[in-house]
Design an enzyme around this catalytic site. Structure first.
Site, PDB file in Angstrom:
ATOM      1  N   MET A  34      44.159  42.110  35.522  1.00 14.96           N
ATOM      2  CA  MET A  34      44.396  43.514  35.834  1.00 14.96           C
ATOM      3  C   MET A  34      44.422  43.794  37.332  1.00 14.96           C
ATOM      4  SD  MET A  34      41.891  45.147  32.963  1.00 14.96           S
ATOM      5  CE  MET A  34      42.212  46.833  33.436  1.00 14.96           C
ATOM      6  N   GLY A  35      43.771  42.973  38.127  1.00 11.15           N
ATOM      7  CA  GLY A  35      43.735  43.229  39.554  1.00 11.15           C
ATOM      8  C   GLY A  35      42.876  42.215  40.284  1.00 11.15           C
ATOM      9  N   THR A  64      38.619  41.828  47.289  1.00 10.68           N
ATOM     10  CA  THR A  64      37.766  40.926  48.067  1.00 10.68           C
ATOM     11  C   THR A  64      36.591  40.433  47.254  1.00 10.68           C
ATOM     12  OG1 THR A  64      36.585  42.854  48.935  1.00 10.68           O
ATOM     13  CG2 THR A  64      38.390  41.990  50.269  1.00 10.68           C
ATOM     14  N   PHE A  65      36.163  41.223  46.280  1.00  6.98           N
ATOM     15  CA  PHE A  65      35.003  40.881  45.452  1.00  6.98           C
ATOM     16  C   PHE A  65      35.305  39.781  44.442  1.00  6.98           C
ATOM     17  CE2 PHE A  65      37.454  44.124  43.338  1.00  6.98           C
ATOM     18  CZ  PHE A  65      37.584  43.618  42.055  1.00  6.98           C
ATOM     19  N   GLY A  66      36.552  39.692  43.984  1.00 11.03           N
ATOM     20  CA  GLY A  66      36.914  38.775  42.915  1.00 11.03           C
ATOM     21  C   GLY A  66      38.104  39.287  42.142  1.00 11.03           C
ATOM     22  N   GLN A  67      38.055  39.167  40.808  1.00 12.65           N
ATOM     23  CA  GLN A  67      39.175  39.554  39.963  1.00 12.65           C
ATOM     24  C   GLN A  67      38.690  40.415  38.803  1.00 12.65           C
ATOM     25  OE1 GLN A  67      41.834  35.700  39.542  1.00 12.65           O
ATOM     26  NE2 GLN A  67      39.710  35.095  39.653  1.00 12.65           N
ATOM     27  N   VAL A  68      39.613  41.193  38.241  1.00  7.97           N
ATOM     28  CA  VAL A  68      39.333  41.948  37.023  1.00  7.97           C
ATOM     29  C   VAL A  68      40.320  41.507  35.956  1.00  7.97           C
ATOM     30  CG1 VAL A  68      39.222  44.220  35.940  1.00  7.97           C
ATOM     31  CG2 VAL A  68      38.427  43.924  38.279  1.00  7.97           C
ATOM     32  N   ASP A  97      33.152  55.180  48.809  1.00  4.47           N
ATOM     33  CA  ASP A  97      34.519  54.645  48.754  1.00  4.47           C
ATOM     34  C   ASP A  97      35.358  55.427  47.750  1.00  4.47           C
ATOM     35  OD1 ASP A  97      36.610  53.032  49.550  1.00  4.47           O
ATOM     36  OD2 ASP A  97      36.112  51.400  48.174  1.00  4.47           O
TER      37      ASP A  97
END
Length: 438
Positions: free
Chosen positions: A100-101, A104-108, A219
């Protein structure tokens, strides 16, 4: 052995999906990587007027993918992202349907929960200590929100979390597209004012809820506000009806439901924590942050003001990537910065001003394009009246309260909710969606 620490959360009143640009909602998932260890299950995700997405899955390799159990071990990529193939499992419980996306944190990833028999969204955090630590803080925030958000109507709901192959994985309810993606799919056409009113009301309710828990989101932006449902309707776009069009541009989409939820609490800060660093995505960053004056709850309200303008106009209010240009844009739209804030600016911000505390603009501009980007902006009242007919006066007054330079004078969330823009007797958004009126 694989470590799977699983924490379950209450499972009531949940809805549907998350996260980060670039999002792929309403798009066909990207081409699958060539299968190396396991062949991939290819699923085309289609959204329309139905409540649930339809999946057309290729059965070519379906029998080769184990329905239970975990995939073979693979090394993470060079940035610490988890490497996976569509169709395989993330622990025996979750089967990966699409990406899905990424951020910087990782992936979804979108997954099917084999136990609960539902679709969920899972945030897979990079296997790097600072991101793992940030994820644990986010889980703490999500738990706090879940305990107090009765009915789960304000913020995305955490289902559970687990540690899998050195990746913190956070399982969320699956929601619809972000407001940013909805605008993007509509060629950045603005929302009708009555829908903006309803979205703004819910956004401020969510912000007030967080502030009462002594949490600052830091944010807020259209990418982090998700529609609960992906359903939408096509309505006439009266701004285009007078023109002939072969591509149907005289129609635009509107969400069937105006229900929204906040997401992405990875930057959320408790009131008592250190507030000395830079926060917020550039376009939605408050002046006190840029000037290095410290920040607190009011920085969220500045972001809300910027978001409301964007929903009305279809474009970000301050489209910039540098501080001096950003401050010049603020002065162009809102008037001069207060002298008492300028003289207190930290050393990094001093260079943006001349003696006498006047902004070093346009002399300090980096290019003519930068100067043009500032000069083309309108004063806030003129900008709003260009896009809004009825309620323009009330909206302008509300925005002038949310976009006050001095954070001490800026409207608080509960104060904003009592503003006439929300309290006057106006048409309900349901009529708006049915008629397509602007």
């Amino acid at each position: 052995m694989e470590t799977q620490r699983i924490i379950e959360f209450p499972h009531k009143n949940m809805d549907k999906r998350p996260r980060k640009r670039p999002r792929l909602t309403w798009d066909v998932p990207p081409p699958l990587p060539p299968p190396k260890v396991l062949p991939a299950l290819y699923c085309v995700q289609e959204f329309g007027n139905g409540g649930m997405p339809n999946y057309a899955c290729s059965s070519m390799f379906y029998g080769a993918i184990p329905r239970t159990g975990s995939p073979p071990w693979r090394p993470d990529d060079k940035d610490g992202h988890y490497v996976f193939a569509i169709g395989e499992n993330l622990t025996p419980r979750y089967r990966i349907l699409s990406k899905m996306g990424e951020g910087t944190f990782g992936q979804v990833v979108e997954c099917f929960d084999n136990e609960k028999k539902e679709l969920v969204a899972i945030k897979i955090v990079r296997s790097i200590n600072k991101y793992r630590e940030a994820a644990m803080i986010e889980i703490d925030v999500l738990q706090r929100l879940a305990r107090h958000d009765i009915g789960g109507t304000r913020c995305v709901q955490i289902r559970n979390w687990f540690d899998y192959r050195n990746h913190i994985c956070i399982v969320f309810e699956k929601l619809g597209p972000s407001l940013y993606d909805f605008l993007r799919k509509n060629s950045y056409r603005s929302f009708p004012i009555d829908l903006v009113r309803e979205l703004g009301r819910q956004l401020l309710e969510s912000v007030a809820f967080m502030h009462e828990l002594r949490l600052i989101h830091t944010d807020l932006k259209p990418e982090n506000i998700l529609l609960v449902s992906a359903e939408y309707v096509k309505v006439p776009d009266y701004k285009f009806l007078s023109r002939s069009s072969k591509d149907g541009s005289y129609f635009k989409n509107l969400p069937k439901s105006s229900a929204i939820k906040l997401i992405d609490f990875g930057s959320t800060t408790f009131e008592h924590q250190d507030h000395s660093y830079v926060v917020s995505t550039r376009h939605y960053r408050a002046p006190e942050v840029i000037l290095g004056l410290g920040w607190n709850y009011p920085c969220d309200l500045w972001s809300v003001g910027c978001i409301l303008v964007e929903l009305c106009s279809g474009e970000a209010l301050f489209q910039t990537h540098e501080n001096l240009e950003h401050l010049a844009m603020m002065e162009r739209v809102l008037g001069p910065l207060p002298h008492h804030m300028v003289i207190r600016a930290d050393r990094r911000a001093e260079k943006y001003f001349r003696r006498g505390a006047r902004l070093d603009w346009p002399d300090g501009a980096t290019s003519r394009d930068s100067m043009r980007a500032v000069w083309k902006l309108l004063r806030l009242p003129n900008l709003i009246m260009q896009h809004v007919d009825h309620s323009a006066g009330d909206l302008i007054d509300l925005l002038q309260g949310l976009l006050r330079y001095d954070p001490a004078e800026r409207l608080k969330a509960r104060e904003a909710l009592r503003h006439p823009f929300f309290t006057r007797d106006v048409r309900r958004p349901t009529l708006l969606v049915a008629t397509g009126e602007t």
